[in-house]
Design a protein around this motif. Structure first.
Motif, PDB file in Angstrom:
ATOM      1  N   UNK A 289      46.653  50.715  42.641  1.00 55.57           N
ATOM      2  CA  UNK A 289      46.872  51.824  43.582  1.00 55.57           C
ATOM      3  C   UNK A 289      46.157  51.533  44.905  1.00 55.57           C
ATOM      4  N   UNK A 290      44.926  51.034  44.816  1.00 57.54           N
ATOM      5  CA  UNK A 290      44.164  50.728  46.032  1.00 57.54           C
ATOM      6  C   UNK A 290      44.894  49.687  46.872  1.00 57.54           C
ATOM      7  N   UNK A 291      45.456  48.672  46.202  1.00 57.82           N
ATOM      8  CA  UNK A 291      46.142  47.602  46.937  1.00 57.82           C
ATOM      9  C   UNK A 291      47.421  48.098  47.579  1.00 57.82           C
ATOM     10  N   UNK A 292      48.067  49.091  46.966  1.00 56.20           N
ATOM     11  CA  UNK A 292      49.355  49.567  47.475  1.00 56.20           C
ATOM     12  C   UNK A 292      49.215  50.748  48.434  1.00 56.20           C
ATOM     13  N   UNK A 293      48.199  51.594  48.212  1.00 55.15           N
ATOM     14  CA  UNK A 293      48.101  52.839  48.980  1.00 55.15           C
ATOM     15  C   UNK A 293      46.757  53.019  49.683  1.00 55.15           C
TER      16      UNK A 293
ATOM     17  N   UNK B   1      44.119  57.004  45.696  1.00 45.83           N
ATOM     18  CA  UNK B   1      43.599  57.084  44.326  1.00 45.83           C
ATOM     19  C   UNK B   1      43.456  58.547  43.904  1.00 45.83           C
ATOM     20  N   UNK B   2      44.242  58.917  42.913  1.00 48.38           N
ATOM     21  CA  UNK B   2      44.090  60.207  42.227  1.00 48.38           C
ATOM     22  C   UNK B   2      44.139  59.937  40.737  1.00 48.38           C
ATOM     23  N   UNK B   3      43.698  60.885  39.958  1.00 49.04           N
ATOM     24  CA  UNK B   3      43.760  60.693  38.507  1.00 49.04           C
ATOM     25  C   UNK B   3      45.203  60.456  38.068  1.00 49.04           C
ATOM     26  N   UNK B   4      46.120  61.187  38.678  1.00 51.08           N
ATOM     27  CA  UNK B   4      47.522  61.086  38.278  1.00 51.08           C
ATOM     28  C   UNK B   4      48.122  59.732  38.696  1.00 51.08           C
ATOM     29  N   UNK B   5      47.822  59.285  39.933  1.00 53.48           N
ATOM     30  CA  UNK B   5      48.411  58.030  40.408  1.00 53.48           C
ATOM     31  C   UNK B   5      47.877  56.837  39.624  1.00 53.48           C
ATOM     32  N   UNK B   6      46.607  56.884  39.292  1.00 55.77           N
ATOM     33  CA  UNK B   6      46.010  55.782  38.530  1.00 55.77           C
ATOM     34  C   UNK B   6      46.554  55.757  37.112  1.00 55.77           C
TER      35      UNK B   6
ATOM     36  N   UNK C 244      47.781  38.838  44.834  1.00 57.08           N
ATOM     37  CA  UNK C 244      47.827  39.519  46.133  1.00 57.08           C
ATOM     38  C   UNK C 244      47.192  40.900  46.062  1.00 57.08           C
ATOM     39  N   UNK C 245      47.453  41.637  44.987  1.00 53.15           N
ATOM     40  CA  UNK C 245      46.917  42.984  44.928  1.00 53.15           C
ATOM     41  C   UNK C 245      45.388  42.966  44.849  1.00 53.15           C
ATOM     42  N   UNK C 246      44.809  41.937  44.224  1.00 51.26           N
ATOM     43  CA  UNK C 246      43.351  41.830  44.178  1.00 51.26           C
ATOM     44  C   UNK C 246      42.798  41.508  45.557  1.00 51.26           C
ATOM     45  N   UNK C 247      43.513  40.648  46.304  1.00 56.77           N
ATOM     46  CA  UNK C 247      43.051  40.287  47.639  1.00 56.77           C
ATOM     47  C   UNK C 247      43.093  41.497  48.564  1.00 56.77           C
ATOM     48  N   UNK C 248      44.198  42.242  48.523  1.00 56.40           N
ATOM     49  CA  UNK C 248      44.305  43.450  49.343  1.00 56.40           C
ATOM     50  C   UNK C 248      43.232  44.449  48.937  1.00 56.40           C
ATOM     51  N   UNK C 249      43.086  44.669  47.634  1.00 59.25           N
ATOM     52  CA  UNK C 249      42.094  45.627  47.146  1.00 59.25           C
ATOM     53  C   UNK C 249      40.689  45.187  47.522  1.00 59.25           C
TER      54      UNK C 249
ATOM     55  N   UNK D 148      33.044  30.412  54.475  1.00 62.24           N
ATOM     56  CA  UNK D 148      33.474  31.624  53.776  1.00 62.24           C
ATOM     57  C   UNK D 148      34.167  32.583  54.737  1.00 62.24           C
ATOM     58  N   UNK D 149      33.618  32.724  55.939  1.00 62.63           N
ATOM     59  CA  UNK D 149      34.245  33.604  56.932  1.00 62.63           C
ATOM     60  C   UNK D 149      35.636  33.097  57.296  1.00 62.63           C
ATOM     61  N   UNK D 150      35.780  31.779  57.393  1.00 62.01           N
ATOM     62  CA  UNK D 150      37.081  31.185  57.703  1.00 62.01           C
ATOM     63  C   UNK D 150      38.087  31.477  56.598  1.00 62.01           C
ATOM     64  N   UNK D 151      37.683  31.292  55.346  1.00 62.97           N
ATOM     65  CA  UNK D 151      38.575  31.540  54.209  1.00 62.97           C
ATOM     66  C   UNK D 151      38.953  33.019  54.135  1.00 62.97           C
ATOM     67  N   UNK D 152      37.969  33.908  54.300  1.00 64.78           N
ATOM     68  CA  UNK D 152      38.259  35.340  54.239  1.00 64.78           C
ATOM     69  C   UNK D 152      39.201  35.758  55.367  1.00 64.78           C
ATOM     70  N   UNK D 153      38.997  35.167  56.560  1.00 65.10           N
ATOM     71  CA  UNK D 153      39.876  35.496  57.676  1.00 65.10           C
ATOM     72  C   UNK D 153      41.313  35.089  57.406  1.00 65.10           C
ATOM     73  N   UNK D 154      41.498  33.887  56.865  1.00 65.13           N
ATOM     74  CA  UNK D 154      42.852  33.434  56.533  1.00 65.13           C
ATOM     75  C   UNK D 154      43.440  34.306  55.422  1.00 65.13           C
ATOM     76  N   UNK D 155      42.612  34.685  54.438  1.00 65.33           N
ATOM     77  CA  UNK D 155      43.103  35.523  53.340  1.00 65.33           C
ATOM     78  C   UNK D 155      43.568  36.875  53.858  1.00 65.33           C
ATOM     79  N   UNK D 156      42.804  37.448  54.783  1.00 65.09           N
ATOM     80  CA  UNK D 156      43.173  38.746  55.357  1.00 65.09           C
ATOM     81  C   UNK D 156      44.490  38.642  56.128  1.00 65.09           C
ATOM     82  N   UNK D 157      44.636  37.584  56.914  1.00 64.82           N
ATOM     83  CA  UNK D 157      45.877  37.395  57.664  1.00 64.82           C
ATOM     84  C   UNK D 157      47.061  37.143  56.725  1.00 64.82           C
ATOM     85  N   UNK D 158      46.792  36.422  55.630  1.00 65.54           N
ATOM     86  CA  UNK D 158      47.880  36.076  54.703  1.00 65.54           C
ATOM     87  C   UNK D 158      48.457  37.317  54.032  1.00 65.54           C
ATOM     88  N   UNK D 159      47.589  38.278  53.673  1.00 68.73           N
ATOM     89  CA  UNK D 159      48.113  39.481  53.030  1.00 68.73           C
ATOM     90  C   UNK D 159      48.706  40.440  54.057  1.00 68.73           C
TER      91      UNK D 159
END
Length: 207
Positions: A26-30, A35-40, A107-112, A160-171
């Protein structure tokens, strides 16, 4: 009776983990706001009452989901660290391992993960888990860089900052060229630090 109790506890453990995984989805998508009890519960495929049974509040649910996701990422990082530490392959192959680690991250873990970074910035009690992830990534990066003779601690921070930056752009905006660009950028960073350290060793001391 003991066997029945164990079965009940195991079912409870499995359902609780389903809810945590559902919260990450839910966090990755919305975002955190979704996050609500019902959506989770819907994302987990369990009755809505399960979320309120296992978690006292939405804050409790979100906090536990953050911890669960971070623990899973730590396991992935530990596996990457074992590969890097045990490898006698050329340095370029170590770069390949970082690229593969990023490529295979769900992908959902990276976004989350980035959603949770921002969430934790406002929740001091969760910052320890985020710091553990960042520190673990830096440790793997430092080990890989040492194979190239780079001991400057700032190099691991930059990597690490370089990898995280590319990961953020990729998602945010997926592109097939991004991983090859990251591969080149990581090589350039390593070469740059080797040249920098060589220059500093040969430079006259300041008085």
């Amino acid at each position: 009776m003991a066997g029945a109790n164990r079965a009940v506890r195991e079912r409870g453990r499995v359902r609780r983990q389903l809810l945590l995984d559902g919260a990450v989805k839910v966090i990755s998508e919305q975002g955190i706001g979704g996050v609500t009890h019902r959506s989770v519960a819907a994302a987990a495929g369990v009755p809505a009452s399960s979320a309120t049974y296992f978690f006292d509040s939405l804050d409790h649910l979100i906090a536990e989901a953050v911890r669960s996701a971070m623990d899973q990422e730590l396991e992935r990082l530990n596996g990457l660290n074992e590969i890097v530490s045990a490898s006698d392959a050329p340095a370029d192959r170590i770069v390949d391992q970082f690229i593969e680690h990023l490529r295979t991250a769900p992908d959902q873990h990276t976004v989350a993960q980035f959603e949770m970074y921002l969430f934790a910035s406002r929740r001091p009690e969760l910052q320890r888990q985020v710091a553990e992830i960042i520190d673990a990534t830096k440790a793997v990066a430092a080990g890989a860089l040492r194979l190239r003779g780079i001991t400057d601690s700032s190099a691991a921070v930059a990597l690490v900052a370089l990898i995280d930056g590319f990961a953020l752009h990729r998602v945010a905006v997926p592109s097939p060229e991004q991983l090859s660009s990251l591969h080149r950028a990581l090589r350039a960073l390593a070469i740059g630090y080797v040249a920098l350290e060589s220059a500093e060793v040969g430079a006259p001391k300041q008085v």
